[in-house]
Structures are given as structure tokens and as C-alpha cells.
Design an enzyme around this catalytic site. Structure first.
Site, PDB file in Angstrom:
ATOM      1  NE  ARG A 220      -4.237  -1.430   0.131  1.00 29.34           N
ATOM      2  CZ  ARG A 220      -4.469  -2.490  -0.678  1.00 29.34           C
ATOM      3  NH1 ARG A 220      -3.665  -2.627  -1.514  1.00 29.34           N
ATOM      4  NH2 ARG A 220      -5.394  -3.267  -0.692  1.00 29.34           N
ATOM      5  CG  HIS A 268      -3.294  -0.459  -6.804  1.00 33.40           C
ATOM      6  ND1 HIS A 268      -3.556   0.273  -5.614  1.00 33.40           N
ATOM      7  CD2 HIS A 268      -3.303  -1.812  -6.239  1.00 33.40           C
ATOM      8  CE1 HIS A 268      -3.862  -0.719  -4.707  1.00 33.40           C
ATOM      9  NE2 HIS A 268      -3.659  -1.944  -5.188  1.00 33.40           N
TER      10      HIS A 268
END
Ligand code: NDP
Ligand code: OXD
Length: 305
Positions: A220, A268
Site C-alpha cells: 500500500r 496499482h
């Protein structure tokens, strides 16, 4: 462009469970009290709280920070996360690819090619002497570690609790973090984002790595202090980084990360949940829940993962 997630899930849901009423929030009308199960990844804050009869929430991704950073998340409702061989495999591919790109100096040769230069070099160190450290030895970290171990790297993992994985050295808890970092030539982050792990990739962490280390963050953006990373690379302490996740997503055009010559950026995409696999999983779990069976991979609200 971000993918239209709702659109991705409605097709498999309609095909695999044509009789199921599955309104899409923001697109379809529905009565909040009619909703028993919610499927989501990063729901808008307050949305789940507004569903009074919710029985289970299914996270369509492995990470659940998108739910638990919402202070209104109804913590009495079980949150189940997606644990899937295919997702772990995609993540493993990303990690192995960037570990090998660094180890085999691929960016250097890419650059030489643009200049039409024949620049032969030996790898900076033999594979057997290259130490890879994985922050987070869970579902994904264990698979990635096993592949890297099988390529003859020296692999260690850091987790909250001690692990016993053949050929992978286990470090556990904050007391062993420094020793783990000091032996990591390539540092891979595969931790969940929790209050304990937020900003863990910071100046002190980088300083504890050996000079010339490489950082891979596939977990993350909230794990990484981006300015600290750039400073550690520009000072010559770190060799570079591969980043799939960012403090702000989409990564703003103005971010210096985009153009940094020693940083590889992806949007991502390291591991994307397969909508068909995830839909089959949700339907199976809903049936189990309806039969009163215990569900696997329920998030521990106290730990945050
Ligand atoms: P798991 O829950 O299976 O594993 C998490 C690991 O982190 C465990 O080993 C756990 O330790 C360890 N951990 C958690 N908190 C701490 C802490 N405070 N100190 C030390 N170790 C800690 O997660 P997954 O492997 O399934 O997924 C990991 C993350 O990968 C997800 O949370 C998500 O953020 C990210 N991800 C990113 C994707 C992408 O596309 N970029 C796709 C999929 C996932 P212990 O085992 O002792 O509990
Ligand atoms: C996940 C992700 O957590 O895709 O699964 O980021």
C-alpha cells in the site's frame, strides 16, 4: 483511467447467479434495509454503516484498509477478505520480476540499448549471496518468498508471529526488525496497511538497509514515505525502487516519482482480483454463511488485517 470496478463484477454475477438481486451502489435504486451482503473494495465512507441488515462484507481485494480506515465501518459485521491462489501468483510474479530486474541490472541494459552500446557487466553479486527480505510473510509474502528461495536467493521474512517455512529465515516483531533490515539487499513490502505498519518504509528503515539496497513496494502507498525514499536514492544509499502503490492514487502527474530514473512505477496493477474467481468465491461464501458455516479469512478487527 481507473477501471470501472462495478462494471467488472456485474457480468460474472449476472451469469453465475442470474436470480440474485445485486444492485450497484450509485447506479441502481435499492432500499438499504434489503441489503444482506456487500461486495466492495474501497467503499465510500459511511456507506456500509447505512445498511442496517448487513450480515457479511466481502472485500474483493486482499487488503482491507479501504474498509477499516472508515471510522464508521460497522465493526460488528464480519469482513471477509479475498485470499486467492491467482491473486497471490500475480503478486508473486510482480515481486520476482522486479527482484530479477534489479539483480540482473535490466534497467542498465535497457538504457545501454537506447544508446546502442554493448556494455557487458557481471551481476554485482552472486545470487546465493543476495539477501531478499520480505516484510509480511502472509499468503502473498510466503508464495513470493518460496519462488525467490527456489531461485537460490537468501530469503527472510518479517511478520508479527514467528513462521516456519522451509528455506526462509523468520524474523518476528519490532524487536527483530532492525536485524532483518540489516541483512536485506532487496526489501519487499507485502504488509497489510494498519496503524502499526503505516509509514514503515521511512528514513530510518532505509538507513538500516545495506548500502545499494533496492526496495519493492507492492502493498500500500500508505506504507511508504515517498520523500524519504527519493532522498535515500538520491543520496546514493539506495540503488532504486519499484513501486506499484502510492500515497495518492492515481499518482498525480506532478509527482517526482514518475520521472525518477531509478524508480519503476506501475498503476496499482501488481495483483488484480479476477472478477470471475472472486464472484465464485463470494457466491460460495454466501451459501456457506446461509447454511450457518464458519467463513474463512475473516478480518481480525483488533489487528486490522
Ligand atoms: P496476509 O494477511 O496473509 O499477510 C500479512 C502479513 O503481514 C502476515 O505475515 C502478518 O504477520 C504480517 N504483519 C501484519 N502486521 C504486522 C506487523 N505489525 N508487524 C509485522 N508483521 C505484520 O496478507 P496478504 O499476504 O494476503 O496481503 C498482503 C497485502 O498485499 C494486502 O494487505 C494488500 O495491502 C497488498 N496487496 C496489494 C495488491 C496490489 O495490487 N498491489 C494486490 C493484493 C494485495 P502474521 O502472519 O504474524 O499475522
Ligand atoms: C488488493 C489490491 O488488496 O488489489 O487485493 O490492492
Amino acid at each position: 483511467m481507473p477501471l470501472n470496478y462495478a462494471g467488472l463484477w456485474t457480468v460474472p454475477l449476472a451469469k453465475l447467479a442470474p436470480d440474485l438481486k445485486a444492485p450497484v451502489h450509485g447506479r441502481d435504486k435499492y432500499a438499504p434495509e434489503d441489503i444482506d451482503y456487500a461486495l466492495s473494495f474501497r467503499p465510500e465512507p459511511g456507506l456500509l454503516k447505512s445498511l442496517p441488515n448487513l450480515k457479511v462484507v466481502f472485500s474483493l481485494g486482499a487488503g482491507v484498509d479501504g474498509f477499516l480506515t472508515d471510522p464508521t465501518y460497522p465493526r460488528n459485521v464480519p469482513l471477509v477478505r479475498f485470499v486467492d491462489h491467482g491473486l497471490s501468483r500475480e503478486m508473486t510474479q510482480y515481486v520476482v520480476m522486479h527482484a530479477l530486474m534489479f539483480h540482473r541490472q535490466q534497467r542498465y541494459f535497457d538504457h545501454a540499448q537506447t544508446e546502442r552500446k554493448w556494455r557487458q557487466t557481471f551481476p554485482p553479486r552472486p545470487t546465493e549471496d543476495t539477501r531478499i527480505g520480505i516484510l509480511g510473510l502472509g499468503e502473498i509474502g510466503t508464495m513470493a518468498g518460496a519462488y525467490l528461495r527456489d531461485l537460490d536467493f537468501q530469503v527472510a521474512g518479517w511478520s508479527r508471529t514467528r513462521k516456519n517455512v522451509a528455506g526462509i529465515e523468520s524474523f518476528a516483531g519490532t524487536g527483530e526488525l532492525h536485524a532483518f533490515l540489516a541483512r536485506s539487499d532487496i526489501l519487499v513490502c507485502l504488509l497489510p496497511l494498519t496503524p502499526d505498519t503505516r509509514n514503515i518504509l521511512n528514513r530510518e528503515t532505509f538507513a538500516a538497509l545495506p548500502k545499494g539496497a533496492f526496495v519493492i513496494n507492492a502493498a500500500r502507498g500508505g506504507h511508504l514515505v515517498e520523500d524519504d525514499l527519493i532522498a535515500a536514492i538520491d543520496s546514493g544509499h539506495l540503488a532504486g525502487a519499484a513501486l506499484d502503490v502510492f500515497q495518492t492514487e492515481p499518482l498525480p502527474e506532478s509527482s517526482p516519482l514518475w520521472a525518477h530514473p531509478k524508480i519503476a512505477v506501475t498503476p496499482h496493477v501488481a495483483g488484480m482480483s479476477d472478477p470471475w474467481a472472486a464472484t465464485r468465491w463470494v457466491l460460495d461464501a454466501m451459501a456457506r454463511h446461509a447454511r450457518g458455516e464458519k467463513l474463512a479469512n475473516i478480518v481480525d478487527m483488533a489487528l486490522g488485517y
